[in-house]
Write a protein that holds these residues in place. Structure first.
Motif, PDB file in Angstrom:
ATOM      1  N   ILE A   1       5.162   2.721  18.602  1.00 19.29           N
ATOM      2  CA  ILE A   1       5.982   3.930  18.716  1.00 19.29           C
ATOM      3  C   ILE A   1       7.030   3.985  17.609  1.00 19.29           C
ATOM      4  CG2 ILE A   1       7.660   5.147  20.164  1.00 19.29           C
ATOM      5  CD1 ILE A   1       6.077   4.181  22.592  1.00 19.29           C
ATOM      6  N   THR A   2       7.645   2.830  17.311  1.00 19.42           N
ATOM      7  CA  THR A   2       8.673   2.807  16.261  1.00 19.42           C
ATOM      8  C   THR A   2       8.058   2.776  14.863  1.00 19.42           C
ATOM      9  OG1 THR A   2       8.778   0.389  16.409  1.00 19.42           O
ATOM     10  CG2 THR A   2      10.333   1.644  17.755  1.00 19.42           C
ATOM     11  N   LYS A   3       6.826   2.290  14.764  1.00 22.78           N
ATOM     12  CA  LYS A   3       6.161   2.169  13.461  1.00 22.78           C
ATOM     13  C   LYS A   3       5.818   3.535  12.869  1.00 22.78           C
ATOM     14  CE  LYS A   3       2.077  -0.015  11.331  1.00 22.78           C
ATOM     15  NZ  LYS A   3       2.799  -0.762  10.294  1.00 22.78           N
ATOM     16  N   MET A   4       5.445   4.483  13.717  1.00 24.59           N
ATOM     17  CA  MET A   4       4.980   5.772  13.225  1.00 24.59           C
ATOM     18  C   MET A   4       6.044   6.500  12.392  1.00 24.59           C
ATOM     19  SD  MET A   4       3.168   8.884  15.307  1.00 24.59           S
ATOM     20  CE  MET A   4       4.516   9.027  16.465  1.00 24.59           C
ATOM     21  N   PRO A   5       7.244   6.769  12.925  1.00 25.85           N
ATOM     22  CA  PRO A   5       8.235   7.462  12.094  1.00 25.85           C
ATOM     23  C   PRO A   5       8.708   6.614  10.917  1.00 25.85           C
ATOM     24  CG  PRO A   5       9.203   6.761  14.171  1.00 25.85           C
ATOM     25  CD  PRO A   5       7.731   6.535  14.286  1.00 25.85           C
ATOM     26  N   GLY A   6       8.843   5.283  11.119  1.00 28.05           N
ATOM     27  CA  GLY A   6       9.296   4.424  10.029  1.00 28.05           C
ATOM     28  C   GLY A   6       8.349   4.455   8.848  1.00 28.05           C
ATOM     29  N   ASP A   7       7.051   4.333   9.126  1.00 29.93           N
ATOM     30  CA  ASP A   7       6.054   4.361   8.054  1.00 29.93           C
ATOM     31  C   ASP A   7       5.989   5.731   7.387  1.00 29.93           C
ATOM     32  OD1 ASP A   7       5.453   1.737   8.443  1.00 29.93           O
ATOM     33  OD2 ASP A   7       3.568   2.070   9.491  1.00 29.93           O
ATOM     34  N   PHE A   8       6.140   6.772   8.198  1.00 33.52           N
ATOM     35  CA  PHE A   8       6.066   8.118   7.627  1.00 33.52           C
ATOM     36  C   PHE A   8       7.173   8.345   6.612  1.00 33.52           C
ATOM     37  CE2 PHE A   8       7.837  12.426   7.673  1.00 33.52           C
ATOM     38  CZ  PHE A   8       6.799  13.109   7.066  1.00 33.52           C
ATOM     39  N   TYR A   9       8.411   7.994   6.952  1.00 28.67           N
ATOM     40  CA  TYR A   9       9.530   8.268   6.047  1.00 28.67           C
ATOM     41  C   TYR A   9       9.480   7.393   4.795  1.00 28.67           C
ATOM     42  CZ  TYR A   9      11.637  11.584   9.209  1.00 28.67           C
ATOM     43  OH  TYR A   9      11.874  12.711   9.982  1.00 28.67           O
ATOM     44  N   LEU A  10       8.911   6.198   4.904  1.00 24.93           N
ATOM     45  CA  LEU A  10       8.712   5.388   3.710  1.00 24.93           C
ATOM     46  C   LEU A  10       7.638   6.010   2.813  1.00 24.93           C
ATOM     47  CD1 LEU A  10       8.888   1.756   5.132  1.00 24.93           C
ATOM     48  CD2 LEU A  10      10.497   2.833   3.556  1.00 24.93           C
ATOM     49  N   LEU A  11       6.580   6.551   3.447  1.00 27.56           N
ATOM     50  CA  LEU A  11       5.539   7.257   2.688  1.00 27.56           C
ATOM     51  C   LEU A  11       6.138   8.482   1.998  1.00 27.56           C
ATOM     52  CD1 LEU A  11       2.562   7.907   1.914  1.00 27.56           C
ATOM     53  CD2 LEU A  11       2.396   9.127   4.093  1.00 27.56           C
ATOM     54  N   LYS A  12       6.938   9.225   2.746  1.00 29.95           N
ATOM     55  CA  LYS A  12       7.570  10.433   2.200  1.00 29.95           C
ATOM     56  C   LYS A  12       8.452  10.084   0.999  1.00 29.95           C
ATOM     57  CE  LYS A  12      10.175  14.529   3.605  1.00 29.95           C
ATOM     58  NZ  LYS A  12      10.918  15.197   4.698  1.00 29.95           N
ATOM     59  N   LYS A  13       9.142   8.945   1.072  1.00 31.40           N
ATOM     60  CA  LYS A  13       9.988   8.488  -0.038  1.00 31.40           C
ATOM     61  C   LYS A  13       9.135   8.223  -1.282  1.00 31.40           C
ATOM     62  CE  LYS A  13      13.320   4.816  -1.178  1.00 31.40           C
ATOM     63  NZ  LYS A  13      12.580   4.185  -2.281  1.00 31.40           N
ATOM     64  N   HIS A  14       7.987   7.582  -1.091  1.00 25.45           N
ATOM     65  CA  HIS A  14       7.090   7.324  -2.222  1.00 25.45           C
ATOM     66  C   HIS A  14       6.543   8.629  -2.806  1.00 25.45           C
ATOM     67  CE1 HIS A  14       7.211   3.029  -1.867  1.00 25.45           C
ATOM     68  NE2 HIS A  14       6.703   3.013  -0.645  1.00 25.45           N
ATOM     69  N   VAL A  15       6.299   9.613  -1.934  1.00 22.06           N
ATOM     70  CA  VAL A  15       5.829  10.922  -2.398  1.00 22.06           C
ATOM     71  C   VAL A  15       6.897  11.595  -3.245  1.00 22.06           C
ATOM     72  CG1 VAL A  15       5.229  13.266  -1.650  1.00 22.06           C
ATOM     73  CG2 VAL A  15       4.193  11.286  -0.516  1.00 22.06           C
ATOM     74  N   GLU A  16       8.146  11.533  -2.785  1.00 20.23           N
ATOM     75  CA  GLU A  16       9.260  12.146  -3.525  1.00 20.23           C
ATOM     76  C   GLU A  16       9.487  11.470  -4.874  1.00 20.23           C
ATOM     77  OE1 GLU A  16      12.339  11.708  -0.649  1.00 20.23           O
ATOM     78  OE2 GLU A  16      11.779  13.516   0.468  1.00 20.23           O
ATOM     79  N   GLU A  17       9.066  10.196  -4.957  1.00 17.76           N
ATOM     80  CA  GLU A  17       9.182   9.458  -6.226  1.00 17.76           C
ATOM     81  C   GLU A  17       7.966   9.687  -7.130  1.00 17.76           C
ATOM     82  OE1 GLU A  17       9.626   5.497  -4.866  1.00 17.76           O
ATOM     83  OE2 GLU A  17      11.770   5.676  -4.390  1.00 17.76           O
TER      84      GLU A  17
ATOM     85  N   ASP B   1       0.821  -1.220   0.000  1.00 16.41           N
ATOM     86  CA  ASP B   1       0.000   0.000   0.000  1.00 16.41           C
ATOM     87  C   ASP B   1       0.849   1.262   0.000  1.00 16.41           C
ATOM     88  OD1 ASP B   1       1.054   0.069   2.530  1.00 16.41           O
ATOM     89  OD2 ASP B   1      -0.844  -0.182   3.578  1.00 16.41           O
ATOM     90  N   ARG B   2       2.173   1.070  -0.186  1.00 12.63           N
ATOM     91  CA  ARG B   2       3.121   2.195  -0.197  1.00 12.63           C
ATOM     92  C   ARG B   2       2.956   3.068   1.042  1.00 12.63           C
ATOM     93  NH1 ARG B   2       2.363   3.089  -6.659  1.00 12.63           N
ATOM     94  NH2 ARG B   2       4.033   1.696  -7.332  1.00 12.63           N
ATOM     95  N   LYS B   3       2.742   2.377   2.177  1.00 12.20           N
ATOM     96  CA  LYS B   3       2.655   3.007   3.496  1.00 12.20           C
ATOM     97  C   LYS B   3       1.553   4.061   3.585  1.00 12.20           C
ATOM     98  CE  LYS B   3       5.613   0.370   5.209  1.00 12.20           C
ATOM     99  NZ  LYS B   3       5.152  -0.677   6.159  1.00 12.20           N
ATOM    100  N   ASN B   4       0.472   3.792   2.865  1.00 10.30           N
ATOM    101  CA  ASN B   4      -0.661   4.705   2.881  1.00 10.30           C
ATOM    102  C   ASN B   4      -1.933   3.883   3.076  1.00 10.30           C
ATOM    103  OD1 ASN B   4      -2.633   6.634   2.447  1.00 10.30           O
ATOM    104  ND2 ASN B   4      -2.194   6.882   0.259  1.00 10.30           N
ATOM    105  N   ASP B   5      -2.519   3.946   4.274  1.00  8.74           N
ATOM    106  CA  ASP B   5      -3.747   3.197   4.547  1.00  8.74           C
ATOM    107  C   ASP B   5      -4.977   3.912   4.014  1.00  8.74           C
ATOM    108  OD1 ASP B   5      -2.452   1.090   5.827  1.00  8.74           O
ATOM    109  OD2 ASP B   5      -2.462   2.131   7.749  1.00  8.74           O
ATOM    110  N   GLY B   6      -4.834   5.197   3.760  1.00 11.26           N
ATOM    111  CA  GLY B   6      -5.930   5.992   3.218  1.00 11.26           C
ATOM    112  C   GLY B   6      -5.549   7.463   3.228  1.00 11.26           C
ATOM    113  N   TYR B   7      -6.141   8.232   2.328  1.00  7.09           N
ATOM    114  CA  TYR B   7      -5.839   9.669   2.292  1.00  7.09           C
ATOM    115  C   TYR B   7      -7.004  10.441   1.696  1.00  7.09           C
ATOM    116  CZ  TYR B   7      -4.784   9.585  -2.785  1.00  7.09           C
ATOM    117  OH  TYR B   7      -4.854   9.475  -4.159  1.00  7.09           O
TER     118      TYR B   7
END
Length: 213
Positions: A85-101, A52-58
């Motif tokens: 707690i560790t999932k939140m920043p990890g998922d965010f930066y993977l989402l951000k990477k997909h956005v940059e792509e 889901d490219r780290k996006n559950d919905g938007y």
């Protein structure tokens, strides 16, 4: 029933569904709620190796992204808390990477939906603050069960029924046939006065029975 009573029942059904759910079932309840609140909310389904490219919905066109996490058991002594707690920043930066792509539109707000009922853990807020500091152009929020219930309360009764997949019927007393009820009562009264019932029997003396025993 009054409008308040009907809404209260739907609210309890929704709250119970959330508390009993976990994992994907929790995510589906959350996304179903958001679809009935936000006009352009898109729920994202995992697609094979792409995921889901780290996006559950938007919310399409507004850059508001949701990451939903609903562990079966969340408490201070459980590994689910550390994972959250560790999932939140990890998922965010993977989402951000997909956005940059160019896979998703630019992120304006990131909301972490977490299945916790009595408030947010300090560790979650700490990670949220770190994300905010490192990404000042993006707004970060936590959405817990209480926030979800508040959103549910904003729905009209028809949408409450859709989200909970339940229907709370309202009694219709205009459909009661009082003539038939009268005939039933009359029959029961006549049965109670039947000659088959021996009314001459004297009830036992319970005090005498106790002494005898």
């Amino acid at each position: 029933m009054s409008d308040f009573e009907v809404r209260f029942i739907y609210r309890k059904i929704f709250e119970n569904d959330i508390l009993r759910s976990s994992g994907d079932s929790f995510q589906q309840i959350v996304c179903n709620l958001f679809q009935n609140i936000y006009e352009h909310f898109e729920r994202i389904e995992s697609q094979g190796a792409i995921g889901d490219r780290k996006n559950d919905g938007y919310i399409r066109g507004k850059g508001i992204f949701y990451q939903v996490y609903g562990p079966k058991d969340v408490n201070i002594n459980n590994t689910s808390l550390t994972t959250a707690i560790t999932k939140m920043p990890g998922d965010f930066y993977l989402l951000k990477k997909h956005v940059e792509e160019g896979k998703w539109e630019p992120i304006k707000k990131y909301i972490f939906v977490f299945k916790v009922h009595r408030g947010t853990y300090p560790g979650v807020i700490e990670e949220l603050n770190k994300l905010q500091k490192d990404n000042p152009d993006i707004e970060f929020e936590i959405c817990d069960i209480n926030n979800l219930i508040i959103l549910f309360d904003s729905l009209d009764i028809n949408k409450m029924s859709i989200v909970t997949n339940n229907h709370v019927p309202t009694p219709d007393f205009t459909m009661v046939n009082y003539e038939v009820m009268g005939e039933i009562i009359e029959y029961l009264v006549s049965q109670g006065a039947s000659e088959n019932i021996d009314l001459t029997k004297i009830p036992p003396d319970f005090e005498e029975k106790i002494v005898f025993n």
